[in-house]
Enzyme design. Sequence first.
Site, PDB file in Angstrom:
ATOM      1  N   ASP A   1       0.833  -1.203   0.000  1.00 38.83           N
ATOM      2  CA  ASP A   1       0.000   0.000   0.000  1.00 38.83           C
ATOM      3  C   ASP A   1       0.870   1.257   0.000  1.00 38.83           C
ATOM      4  O   ASP A   1       2.061   1.225   0.342  1.00 38.83           O
ATOM      5  CB  ASP A   1      -0.916  -0.010   1.230  1.00 38.83           C
ATOM      6  CG  ASP A   1      -2.211   0.757   1.006  1.00 38.83           C
ATOM      7  OD1 ASP A   1      -2.291   1.542   0.040  1.00 38.83           O
ATOM      8  OD2 ASP A   1      -3.149   0.581   1.808  1.00 38.83           O
TER       9      ASP A   1
ATOM     10  N   ASP B   1     -10.854   1.917  -2.820  1.00 40.55           N
ATOM     11  CA  ASP B   1     -11.306   1.664  -1.450  1.00 40.55           C
ATOM     12  C   ASP B   1     -12.823   1.700  -1.342  1.00 40.55           C
ATOM     13  O   ASP B   1     -13.370   1.328  -0.296  1.00 40.55           O
ATOM     14  CB  ASP B   1     -10.702   2.701  -0.494  1.00 40.55           C
ATOM     15  CG  ASP B   1      -9.284   2.349  -0.079  1.00 40.55           C
ATOM     16  OD1 ASP B   1      -8.847   1.216  -0.340  1.00 40.55           O
ATOM     17  OD2 ASP B   1      -8.612   3.213   0.517  1.00 40.55           O
TER      18      ASP B   1
END
Length: 739
Positions: free
Chosen positions: A480, A550
């Site tokens: 990430d 997301d």
Amino acid sequence: MINFNSESKTFFLHTKDSTYAITISAKGYLAHTYYGKKIPEEDITYLTRQFEYGFSNSEIFREKHSLLDFLPQEYPTEGVGDYRESALSIYDKDNHNAIELVYKNHNIYNGTVSIPHMPCVFDTSNQAKTLEIITEDKVLNVEVSLYYTVFADTNAIVRFSKIKNCGEKSQNNTIYIKKALSLSFDMDNNDYDMITLHGSWARERHIDRHPIHIGKQGVVSLRGETSHQEHPFIAILDHNANENSGSVYGINFIYSGNFVADVQRNQFDTLRTVIGINPENFSWKLAPKEEFYTPQAVITYSDEGLNKMSHAFHDLYREHLIRSPYKKTMRPILINNWEATYFNFDTDKLLAIAKEAHENGIEMLVMDDGWFGHRNFDDSSLGDWYVNEEKIKGGLNYLVSEVNKIGMKFGIWFEPEMISPDSDVYKAHPDWAIQIPGREPGMSRQQLVLDITRKEVRDYAYNCVASILHSANIEYVKWDMNRQLADIGSVDLPADQNGEYYHRYVLAVYEMQERLITEFPNLLLENCSGGGARFDPGMLYYSPQIWCSDDTDAIERLSIQEGTALMYPLSCMGAHVSVCPNHACGRVTPFKTRGYVALAGTFGYELDITKLSPDEKAMVKNQISLYKKYSDLVRNGDYWRIASYSANGEYDSWITVSKDKKTALMTFIQVLNHPNYKTRMIKICGLDENATYKISYPDEDKNQYPDMILSGKTLMNAGLPIKRDWGDFQGKLIYLQQQ
């Protein structure tokens, strides 16, 4: 196929269905001559218009600026009379910025040409060809090589350039590259529209289409990554072009940092399109005998609308860019604990999720943020990559072993490029964070960025990840990056090289990920950046899948996944089923619909399965059964957009058709329903019109949805009736099989 006609001095590059032509024109300038539907190799030099204004070869120097300002140049440069957008700008030791490239020689190679330390296409079929055209500026003593690769199995062409300082080391011949784009091509305007992709966190890659106006228009990133906000992609298309008809030119960039992608409509109603590293905040010091490579860019032409453009990109990336051993295999069905627990978890909670997940057919548990240092919120511990044994009781190896005993694989989340001010590593090495001396660096998500352009910092971050992976049986990593770059400064770079930082940062990320997949060749790597801020072809070279966004809301995902699928195959789109109300937007959608949308991706779950109802758990089992049944088709077939919710505001539909056209899986999502409306007739794409298909509904009651048999011609021209279900957000899966 690549040929050179020595009489007309024209290069012809042929893909399956298109031709790209370049002419060595007057005074040795390279002129872009033609790009479009495949044509024969005849004299087409008239298309360059180089003598249209009455110039003869002897008169061209007299009117050189006039010539250069309308000539369709193949790789235009700055400072010599072409006042349109340039692809290359170089400053010499005296700060002069003129560079004039003329043809020197060329080579035609079998296969591809690799780029050091950067992602690049490859060819295992031995059917690719690469053209290298070497140009030179004798005043600067610079050579610029232009590379073009064509493949036998796709309509895409891959381009990049190499800039070489041929000066002598004994002399002060250092030059500074201020702009080095990867692709430029010119063409006449023809009432064209432009498509770009825009968005923000949780709503990435929405399609924007508008007519091309006079002047420059395009998309950029200055965030150190490709970004949530804009994307390194442009399509130029006929005003009336749609999914299946009309001319479309698609351009994409194999890079993961700052970019620019522009179209400029000029005084003679011509278009110049460029893509490459964003020249703002960029420069590169090139000493004598040194070389600089631009990243690769991809261009494709379709004479059958956007779907054919997408197929060219998909085939190129699946067959010639993604390297992972997972690219042709079904991915493990995973459950990620992030939306289930956020930071509030321990060994017992994770094992409870794993046990319940395994009982319902899920195959991998992924432990997300919060397992390291003393991290209980997003304000600490990044960089302290050691296990928090107050949470992970018994240690990581114990947890992983227990998950394996349950019958599940184990994966883990990292953010290797980041550092928290509240961390042991920052207290020991505050200079490891990117910062400008004397200026307080700004924070985002209460974190700073590691200066991974420095070898010692890069080695530290990589070794932290590697040591954790060696400590237990970890088979998946989610990499990430939750903030973007600013306050750019590095103690290792001298003042005249500060403009190299952004590009060096991207190269450092590539180096770390190359080390990772080399040391752990069976690892399933998934890239992520706050969702989809680093969803680009460069990252696909290292990971076969990227977390798409997301926002896991099924309806928001329709627009996100539609825009993403313009270039990228479904097999690389990270897509999960989550709970409702959705954590990003609060919408409530049927569990079945959430599953249908996630099936158009890697498929998994983002929820606490221990809290699902018995009916929802039964649907989990059914969704997993559907995924396993149709995964090969979705992963390897041709994706066709049938209807766009982002365009019509009511419904969405797509279909994946096997390469042999024998099977297909169609998805239909009714976003908004209305009273007293007729059944929809959906015209299906991509079938064999001469074949007959059995149509079934694998997730519906056969009494209400009996099988039908219709010809491909009827289904594509008359359509398939889709019943309207009660309520909004309802979906259907339709399976078609040749009889």
